[in-house]
Design an enzyme around this catalytic site. Structure first.
Site, PDB file in Angstrom:
ATOM      1  N   GLU A  99      18.164  18.321  -7.784  1.00 31.74           N
ATOM      2  CA  GLU A  99      18.858  17.221  -7.098  1.00 31.74           C
ATOM      3  C   GLU A  99      20.033  16.749  -7.939  1.00 31.74           C
ATOM      4  O   GLU A  99      20.163  17.112  -9.109  1.00 31.74           O
ATOM      5  CB  GLU A  99      17.882  16.076  -6.778  1.00 31.74           C
ATOM      6  CG  GLU A  99      16.971  16.419  -5.598  1.00 31.74           C
ATOM      7  CD  GLU A  99      16.001  15.330  -5.214  1.00 31.74           C
ATOM      8  OE1 GLU A  99      16.012  14.253  -5.835  1.00 31.74           O
ATOM      9  OE2 GLU A  99      15.198  15.572  -4.299  1.00 31.74           O
ATOM     10  N   ARG A 124      24.746  10.018  -7.076  1.00 32.48           N
ATOM     11  CA  ARG A 124      24.661   9.576  -5.685  1.00 32.48           C
ATOM     12  C   ARG A 124      25.731   8.554  -5.309  1.00 32.48           C
ATOM     13  O   ARG A 124      26.284   8.592  -4.212  1.00 32.48           O
ATOM     14  CB  ARG A 124      23.265   8.976  -5.482  1.00 32.48           C
ATOM     15  CG  ARG A 124      22.825   8.914  -4.081  1.00 32.48           C
ATOM     16  CD  ARG A 124      21.357   8.583  -4.011  1.00 32.48           C
ATOM     17  NE  ARG A 124      20.519   9.759  -4.094  1.00 32.48           N
ATOM     18  CZ  ARG A 124      19.186   9.727  -4.057  1.00 32.48           C
ATOM     19  NH1 ARG A 124      18.571   8.562  -3.943  1.00 32.48           N
ATOM     20  NH2 ARG A 124      18.480  10.821  -4.129  1.00 32.48           N
ATOM     21  N   SER A 164       0.820  -1.221   0.000  1.00 34.02           N
ATOM     22  CA  SER A 164       0.000   0.000   0.000  1.00 34.02           C
ATOM     23  C   SER A 164       0.849   1.265   0.000  1.00 34.02           C
ATOM     24  O   SER A 164       0.491   2.260   0.617  1.00 34.02           O
ATOM     25  CB  SER A 164      -0.946  -0.003   1.206  1.00 34.02           C
ATOM     26  OG  SER A 164      -0.193  -0.011   2.409  1.00 34.02           O
ATOM     27  N   GLY A 203      11.146  14.606  -3.807  1.00 32.37           N
ATOM     28  CA  GLY A 203      10.007  14.787  -4.689  1.00 32.37           C
ATOM     29  C   GLY A 203       9.996  13.855  -5.880  1.00 32.37           C
ATOM     30  O   GLY A 203      10.600  12.781  -5.848  1.00 32.37           O
ATOM     31  N   GLU A 207       9.125  -0.136  -6.444  1.00 33.42           N
ATOM     32  CA  GLU A 207      10.521  -0.454  -6.137  1.00 33.42           C
ATOM     33  C   GLU A 207      10.812  -1.945  -6.211  1.00 33.42           C
ATOM     34  O   GLU A 207      11.945  -2.355  -6.468  1.00 33.42           O
ATOM     35  CB  GLU A 207      10.901   0.109  -4.751  1.00 33.42           C
ATOM     36  CG  GLU A 207      12.387   0.079  -4.504  1.00 33.42           C
ATOM     37  CD  GLU A 207      12.822   0.863  -3.272  1.00 33.42           C
ATOM     38  OE1 GLU A 207      12.104   1.798  -2.865  1.00 33.42           O
ATOM     39  OE2 GLU A 207      13.885   0.533  -2.720  1.00 33.42           O
ATOM     40  N   ARG A 253      20.159   4.610  -9.716  1.00 34.37           N
ATOM     41  CA  ARG A 253      18.954   5.411  -9.978  1.00 34.37           C
ATOM     42  C   ARG A 253      19.232   6.907  -9.861  1.00 34.37           C
ATOM     43  O   ARG A 253      19.891   7.356  -8.926  1.00 34.37           O
ATOM     44  CB  ARG A 253      17.864   5.026  -8.974  1.00 34.37           C
ATOM     45  CG  ARG A 253      16.616   5.858  -9.069  1.00 34.37           C
ATOM     46  CD  ARG A 253      15.595   5.387  -8.069  1.00 34.37           C
ATOM     47  NE  ARG A 253      16.027   5.594  -6.710  1.00 34.37           N
ATOM     48  CZ  ARG A 253      15.664   6.636  -5.956  1.00 34.37           C
ATOM     49  NH1 ARG A 253      14.870   7.569  -6.445  1.00 34.37           N
ATOM     50  NH2 ARG A 253      16.091   6.721  -4.715  1.00 34.37           N
ATOM     51  N   HIS A 294      19.568   2.733   0.709  1.00 38.62           N
ATOM     52  CA  HIS A 294      18.419   3.606   0.457  1.00 38.62           C
ATOM     53  C   HIS A 294      17.445   3.048  -0.572  1.00 38.62           C
ATOM     54  O   HIS A 294      16.236   3.170  -0.419  1.00 38.62           O
ATOM     55  CB  HIS A 294      18.962   4.954  -0.014  1.00 38.62           C
ATOM     56  CG  HIS A 294      17.914   5.983  -0.299  1.00 38.62           C
ATOM     57  ND1 HIS A 294      17.075   6.482   0.685  1.00 38.62           N
ATOM     58  CD2 HIS A 294      17.561   6.625  -1.449  1.00 38.62           C
ATOM     59  CE1 HIS A 294      16.256   7.379   0.152  1.00 38.62           C
ATOM     60  NE2 HIS A 294      16.525   7.471  -1.142  1.00 38.62           N
ATOM     61  N   ASP A 317      10.099  -8.369   0.235  1.00 40.13           N
ATOM     62  CA  ASP A 317       9.171  -9.509   0.119  1.00 40.13           C
ATOM     63  C   ASP A 317       8.786  -9.834  -1.319  1.00 40.13           C
ATOM     64  O   ASP A 317       8.640 -11.008  -1.683  1.00 40.13           O
ATOM     65  CB  ASP A 317       7.874  -9.235   0.902  1.00 40.13           C
ATOM     66  CG  ASP A 317       8.115  -9.067   2.382  1.00 40.13           C
ATOM     67  OD1 ASP A 317       9.256  -8.735   2.766  1.00 40.13           O
ATOM     68  OD2 ASP A 317       7.172  -9.262   3.152  1.00 40.13           O
ATOM     69  N   SER A 322       7.684   2.955   2.395  1.00 42.77           N
ATOM     70  CA  SER A 322       8.764   3.915   2.094  1.00 42.77           C
ATOM     71  C   SER A 322       8.180   5.217   1.576  1.00 42.77           C
ATOM     72  O   SER A 322       8.702   6.295   1.838  1.00 42.77           O
ATOM     73  CB  SER A 322       9.698   3.360   1.018  1.00 42.77           C
ATOM     74  OG  SER A 322      10.719   2.611   1.589  1.00 42.77           O
ATOM     75  N   HIS A 364      22.506   6.106   0.023  1.00 44.68           N
ATOM     76  CA  HIS A 364      22.344   7.567   0.052  1.00 44.68           C
ATOM     77  C   HIS A 364      23.446   8.133   0.933  1.00 44.68           C
ATOM     78  O   HIS A 364      23.684   7.622   2.029  1.00 44.68           O
ATOM     79  CB  HIS A 364      20.963   7.922   0.619  1.00 44.68           C
ATOM     80  CG  HIS A 364      20.522   9.312   0.312  1.00 44.68           C
ATOM     81  ND1 HIS A 364      21.178  10.419   0.781  1.00 44.68           N
ATOM     82  CD2 HIS A 364      19.481   9.783  -0.437  1.00 44.68           C
ATOM     83  CE1 HIS A 364      20.558  11.518   0.346  1.00 44.68           C
ATOM     84  NE2 HIS A 364      19.521  11.151  -0.403  1.00 44.68           N
TER      85      HIS A 364
END
Ligand code: FAD
Ligand code: SIN
Length: 539
Positions: free
Chosen positions: A119, A280, A18, A55, A365, A376, A341, A213, A48, A234
């Site tokens: 970013e 990153r 969810s 954003g 994800e 990513r 992360h 999972d 998450s 991260h």
């Protein structure tokens, strides 16, 4: 293996999870009139998604274009981005943001125009945000409020098996986390939207539900899993004793924050032409190296050039968390260090969310659509969830269109020894091992030792029967996939860095795909060695 209880209900679509991916997919399916069940491990908002800060990336600014966004995505992904999927991602972005607005999400704006943040590794300001740094919370609360009116929601219940009959997913088996009661839900289609696997590491920004999972469930029912060696670390998490790990968004660096080592060196200046806004993986490794050089457990993030009022308006959550920890962002440098992360690897899908098992789809994800490659690009994750969830639901409601990705099976993986002094592990032992041996900097020796240890632990893991043992099982499956893949990839690329193979090697510009074989024989089988027969595929 436990037999399935009798059916507790039958739906057109069962969605597992969810977060944004699961709730958005459920809402889209409701627009097609489908009967939808959403099953989720904790409360509906625990995901998450609710912690996302920076954003959603979308090339909507006047100086920007989807082509530029595509170029940045491909560049960050270090040679492994699927260009077709990434093109879909960037060109469908604006329409999916419009869907979120339609579902009640209020993004920040200024003078009637949407506010755009910046970013790392983005060539333009293109990060749409909400509540300053509370983007995920705004999305999660908006979608969950709507979903509770539209779909049947089962909280505190986890899927512990995908039921596959005649090669097709036909439902899920579940366990209630509070009572231990088992149930079975039948479905025409099943969507996995279970998020990442950050919890396989000791230090992570991910919430406790992020135990991988979807990957474990899919792998164990015979679906292909790809790119598990690529975990994104991260660089700037606030990791203080006795407090939960808290992310300090990359958007803070996007607003000008600088990184210093504890002895005062602005180290990113020397590490990359983009300095603090380098990709990153580069910033995480440089941070790791500075911590090793100074013998400190952190570096320092400095945004003191901004005043307190500005910071409180732009980053309300981060300011409040820092203040609570006794840090005033307008005066103090913030101690930060890397944390696991994002899971780039996942259940292999095509651009319609289809896995290699009919009736089983993966979004968000937990999926691997190919858009992130080996690393990513910031804020492409929330975008990926909605772009590919939309396409998945479209595919579900076009009967007769099933067109799964072709299998990439190729050769067998040599079995690692499972002999030795066996004891079942704790989740903490797995997380410590992964952090120490399968972390930011890896070596063949460390990976091999970790792979053998994980194989031994797996051989002695009792059958999962409750939430704790289920989470441990999922973490261990993901840890094994990540470690075995990292051991095989004898090069460095994106987020995967091998000290013994520091160069990127063209011959390795391919994917590692795993699939558990002989699934039919495993039904009812107890032979752990048999379960360890993994196959490697080259993509
Ligand atoms: P999640 O939001 O993790 O949802 C997974 C759901 O599945 C949860 O409800 C969970 O309880 C449920 N679940 C798991 N296993 C089971 C099971 N067996 N049975 C039933 N339910 C299960 N990305 C960006 O693009 N921009 C950002 O600014 C950004 N900031 C981030 C900040 C933080 C602190 C973190 C942790 C991540 C951030 N990310 C960001 C990444 C992004 O938030 C996630 O990739 C994205 O929210 C994943 O959404 P999802 O729906 O796939 O998974
Ligand atoms: C952040 O805000 O730094 C996280 C962004 C992301 O993970 O995409």
């Amino acid at each position: 293996m436990t037999s399935s209880p009798t059916s507790s209900g039958s739906y057109d679509l069962v969605v597992v999870g969810s977060g944004i991916a699961g709730l958005y997919a459920a809402l889209q399916a409701r627009e097609h009139g489908a009967r939808v069940l959403v099953v989720t491990k904790g409360s509906i908002e625990e995901a998450s998604t609710r912690y996302a800060q920076g954003g959603i990336a979308a090339a909507v600014g006047p100086e920007d274009s989807p082509e530029d966004h595509l170029r940045d995505t491909i560049e960050a992904g270090a040679g492994l981005v699927d260009e077709e999927a990434a093109r879909i991602l960037v060109f469908e972005a604006a329409d999916r943001i419009a869907d979120l607005v339609r579902y009640g999400v209020r993004f920040d704006s200024s003078n009637g125009a949407v506010s755009l943040g910046r970013e790392a590794a983005h060539s333009a300001a293109r990060i749409i945000h909400a509540g300053g740094d509370a983007t995920g919370l705004e999305i999660e609360l908006s979608l969950s409020a709507l979903a509770q009116r539209e779909a049947t929601i089962l909280e505190h219940t986890f899927a512990d098996r995908i039921i596959v009959e005649d090669g097709r997913a036909v439902g899920i088996a579940t366990i209630n986390g509070d009572t231990g009661a088992r149930a079975r839900y039948d479905a025409t289609n099943v969507i996995l939207a279970t998020g990442g696997a950050g919890q396989m590491y000791r230090t992570t920004t991910n919430p406790v539900v992020s135990t991988g999972d979807g990957v474990a469930l899919a792998y164990e029912c015979g679906a292909e899993v790809m790119d598990m060696e690529f975990t994104q670390f991260h660089p700037t998490a606030l990791v203080l004793p006795g407090r939960p790990v808290f992310l300090i968004s990359e958007a803070v660096r996007g607003e000008g924050a600088l990184l210093y080592s504890t002895d005062g060196v602005r180290f990113m200046e020397h590490a990359h032409p983009l300095a603090e806004l380098a990709p990153r993986d580069v910033v995480a490794r440089a941070t790791y190296a500075e911590m090793a050089r100074t013998g400190s457990d952190h570096v320092l993030l400095d945004i003191t050039a901004k005043d307190a009022d500005w910071l409180a308006a732009r980053f309300p959550q981060i300011c409040a968390q820092c203040m609570d920890a006794g840090l005033d962002m307008s005066k103090d440098r913030i101690p930060v260090s890397p944390a696991a992360h994002y899971t780039m690897g996942g259940v292999r899908t095509n651009t319609w969310g289809e896995t290699t098992i009919a009736g089983l789809f993966a979004v968000g994800e937990t999926a691997n659509t190919g858009v992130h490659g080996a690393n990513r690009l910031a804020s492409n994750s929330l975008l990926e969830t909605v772009v590919f969830a939309k396409r998945t639901v479209e595919r579900l409601f076009e009967p007769g269109t099933y067109d799964p990705p072709p299998a990439r099976t190729e050769g067998a993986l040599s079995l690692l020894p499972a002999a030795g002094n066996h004891t079942a592990p704790t989740a903490q032992q797995v997380r410590d091992l992964m952090w120490d041996k399968v972390g930011i900097v890896r070596t063949g020796e460390g990976l091999r030792a970790a792979a053998i240890q994980l194989a031994q632990w797996m051989a002695w893991l009792p059958e999962a029967h409750d939430r704790t043992s289920h989470d441990l099982h999922a973490i261990l499956v993901c840890a094994r996939l990540a470690t075995e893949a990292a051991l095989r990839r004898e090069e460095s690329r994106g987020a995967h860095y091998r000290e013994d193979f520091p160069e990127t090697v063209e011959a390795w510009r391919r994917h590692l795909v795993f699939r558990q074989t002989n699934i039919a024989a495993l039904e009812g089988a107890n032979d752990t060695d048999e379960k360890e027969r993994w196959r490697e595929h080259a993509g």
